[in-house]
Design an enzyme around this catalytic site. Structure first.
Site, PDB file in Angstrom:
ATOM      1  N   LYS A 101      53.391  68.267  -3.422  1.00  0.00           N
ATOM      2  CA  LYS A 101      53.227  69.539  -2.695  1.00  0.00           C
ATOM      3  C   LYS A 101      53.628  69.327  -1.232  1.00  0.00           C
ATOM      4  CE  LYS A 101      49.408  72.637  -1.331  1.00  0.00           C
ATOM      5  NZ  LYS A 101      47.966  72.918  -1.499  1.00  0.00           N
ATOM      6  N   LEU A 356      30.988  72.213  -4.845  1.00  0.00           N
ATOM      7  CA  LEU A 356      30.588  73.622  -4.763  1.00  0.00           C
ATOM      8  C   LEU A 356      29.095  73.771  -4.489  1.00  0.00           C
ATOM      9  CD1 LEU A 356      32.755  74.962  -7.742  1.00  0.00           C
ATOM     10  CD2 LEU A 356      33.235  75.169  -5.293  1.00  0.00           C
TER      11      LEU A 356
END
Ligand SMILES: Cc1cc2nc3c(=O)[nH]c(=O)nc-3n(C[C@H](O)[C@H](O)[C@H](O)COP(=O)(O)OP(=O)(O)OC[C@H]3O[C@@H](n4cnc5c(N)ncnc54)[C@H](O)[C@@H]3O)c2cc1C
Length: 536
Positions: A101, A356
């Site tokens: 990426k 999370l």
């Protein structure tokens, strides 16, 4: 240039397992609850630091609750994670269907002519050669001069992404380029699990139903549906949004970012990939949010991140399917709820929340895995110094909160500076005045044509993203005077030739292979001394 700083944390080099003298002797057993990316990344980082000191590390995961199964794009710091663990790309990328990426294209966030899309590049050594020109032109344009200041013209990573090139140059090319990855999150979890177990981490299955505290209020043990009671000296809460240990059992307060960031739901679905494999994520603005497109070797991962205050899940799914050309396709879409914000204390008593369970700032810019890595590495730093007391916790929590706030402000800026007017969602985002004082100051400086670098260095805002990224974001969104208000530049304002920069970038790009070619045969790590990357 005011200042330079290394982008890559060179200190996270693989260190073979060995006793670390500072580890407190009272720390014998660590229980990580949760086997998602957070659980296994934490197991690897803690394992590398603590297994050699005789600390037992166990990962306990529920056989009935799955992992979230999204989170497939990274920042460049994930390279440091794998290099720090001594795992080469050729070992982990193929089994995780991973790709390289170069950065992220933002498509359709701005409606200003010439700024309909921009690329947020990961920095490269080569960018040191064009950064001065970029910043010079940006300031000239903010001050009304008609000079080119779109970031895509100045950075080599934008060119690589545009041409589907990989961000790894040929060996004889001495400049390093920083890059991130895309990967299949389920496969990454399986890979990390296998590696962690090979390195000595214990793995248990069990669904936690109850968390027992001792008389001091610390966590003593967890009980599972299967009848086990598992005690430990220290607990790592990686139970995802459920946050069973830190938020539920220890009642740690949660600071919501809902006023700053409106998105609270997402829909994920794959689509086929064929032809060239892009080396970038694309983030497309949608009617009520944005959608990601992440290329893997096996498929695209797609997802629509939206706000339920502005659109229903059915409407969002329809819009996503329409855009992907999958309206009547039987592939199921996964609907997810997101809780945006952070806990007040990430490390409380004998419990650390990672992933999370500690908070989430929505998926834009793919920051969550970096939080996991930084939280676990920072914690290890304290343990290795034998610091596990109140002052260590307070310092730690302040640092992690600073990282959260700075990153939140960077993400908020994407929404605040949008110039779409087609839906109430975008208008409400542009009108949103719930901005931190730091962010208000920064935007005011920019709009007055003043330098933002010293302010970013001084403020907590700089703990999220570097100056380089702020310039790309604000310039990329076209936060300049309107075209009709620009004047001809002075000789000094026009002193840099864009042709020279174009040439430099075009010549540099010749040293980079096609992305799919490199993926077919990922080379071993470089042993020659590539030049260090600096960013401003
Ligand atoms: C829509 C979306 C897109 C995202 N995109 C990106 C991205 O591009 N890049 C990025 O870096 N991050 C991204 N993220 C964040 C990323 O997905 C997470 O940070 C990452 O997957 C870590 O999740 P986790 O391990 O904390 O939680 P989870 O994957 O939810 O894992 C929770 C674990 O806890 C276990 N568990 C739960 N309850 C119990 C129980 N009672 N007993 C025992 N175990 C239990 C489960 O079995 C599971 O193993 C995205 C998140 C969302 C929502």
């Amino acid at each position: 240039m005011a200042q330079t700083a290394t982008l890559f944390n060179q200190s996270t080099r693989f260190q073979p397992l060995a006793p670390r003298p500072g580890v407190p002797p009272t720390l014998k057993k660590v229980l990580i609850v949760g086997g998602g990316s957070a659980g296994w990344m934490s197991a690897m980082i803690l394992g590398q630091a603590l297994l050699g000191s005789g600390v037992e590390i166990t990962v306990l995961e529920s056989p009935s609750v799955g992992i979230i199964g999204v989170g497939e794009g990274s920042t460049p710091w994930l390279r440091g994670f794998f290099e720090g663990l001594g795992i080469p790309e050729s070992e982990w990328m193929p089994p995780c269907n991973a790709t390289y990426k170069c950065g992220i294209t933002f498509e359709g966030w701005s409606r200003k002519p010439g700024y309909e899309r921009y690329f947020h590049p990961f920095a490269s050594m080569l960018d040191n050669l064009t950064m001065t020109q970029f910043v010079h032109n940006v300031h000239a344009r903010i001050n009304g001069a008609d000079v080119p200041a779109h970031p895509n013209r100045f950075f080599v990573a934008a060119r690589l992404a545009e041409q589907c090139l990989a961000p790894k140059p040929a060996y004889q090319f001495p400049f390093d380029v920083w890059y991130g990855y895309h990967f299949d999150s389920v496969l990454l979890g399986q890979f990390l699990q296998k590696k962690a177990v090979e390195r000595g981490v214990r793995h248990l299955q069990g669904h936690v139903t109850d968390v027992q505290l001792n008389e001091r209020g610390d966590i003593a043990s967890v009980r599972t549906q299967e009848g086990q009671t598992i005690a430990a000296d220290f607990f790592v809460d990686c139970t995802g949004f459920a946050s069973l240990l830190l938020q539920k059992a220890l009642a740690t307060p949660f600071v919501s970012y809902a006023e700053n960031l409106f998105n609270d739901a997402a829909i994920a679905m794959p689509s086929p990939i064929s032809g060239e494999i892009p080396s970038q994520t694309v983030s497309y603005a949608m009617r009520h949010g944005w959608r990601w497109q992440i290329p893997l070797t096996s498929r695209y991962g797609n997802g629509y991140v939206y706000s339920t205050a502005f659109c229903s899940p059915d409407e969002a799914e329809r819009e996503l399917r329409e855009t992907l050309g999958l309206l009547d396709d039987p592939t199921p879409a996964r609907h997810l709820k997101m809780r945006i914000g952070r806990v007040t204390e990430h490390w409380r008593r004998n419990c650390l929340a990672v992933g999370l369970s500690q908070g989430f700032i929505e998926p834009l810019e793919a920051t969550a895995l970096l939080f996991i890595q930084r939280t676990a590495e920072r914690f290890v730093g304290y343990v290795e110094q034998g610091r596990m007391d109140d002052s260590a916790r307070a310092e730690f929590n302040q640092q992690v909160n600073g990282h959260f706030e700075g990153t939140r402000d960077y993400i908020v800026t994407h929404y605040k500076t949008n110039s779409r007017t087609d839906t109430e969602y975008w208008r409400a985002n542009a009108a949103n005045m719930h901005l931190s004082d730091d962010l208000k100051r920064l935007l005011t400086l920019w709009l007055h044509g003043r330098k933002i670098a010293p302010e970013i260095d001084k403020q907590a805002i700089g703990r999220g993203y570097p100056v380089f990224s702020w310039y790309c974001l604000l310039a990329g969104m076209g936060l300049f005077p309107e075209a009709q208000d620009l004047r001809a530049p002075t000789a000094d304002e026009a002193r840099f030739s864009l042709d020279e920069i174009d040439n430099l970038i075009a010549r540099s790009a010749l040293n980079f292979p096609k992305h799919h070619t490199l993926l077919a045969d990922i080379p071993p790590p470089r042993t020659d001394k590539a030049l260090q990357i600096y960013f401003w």
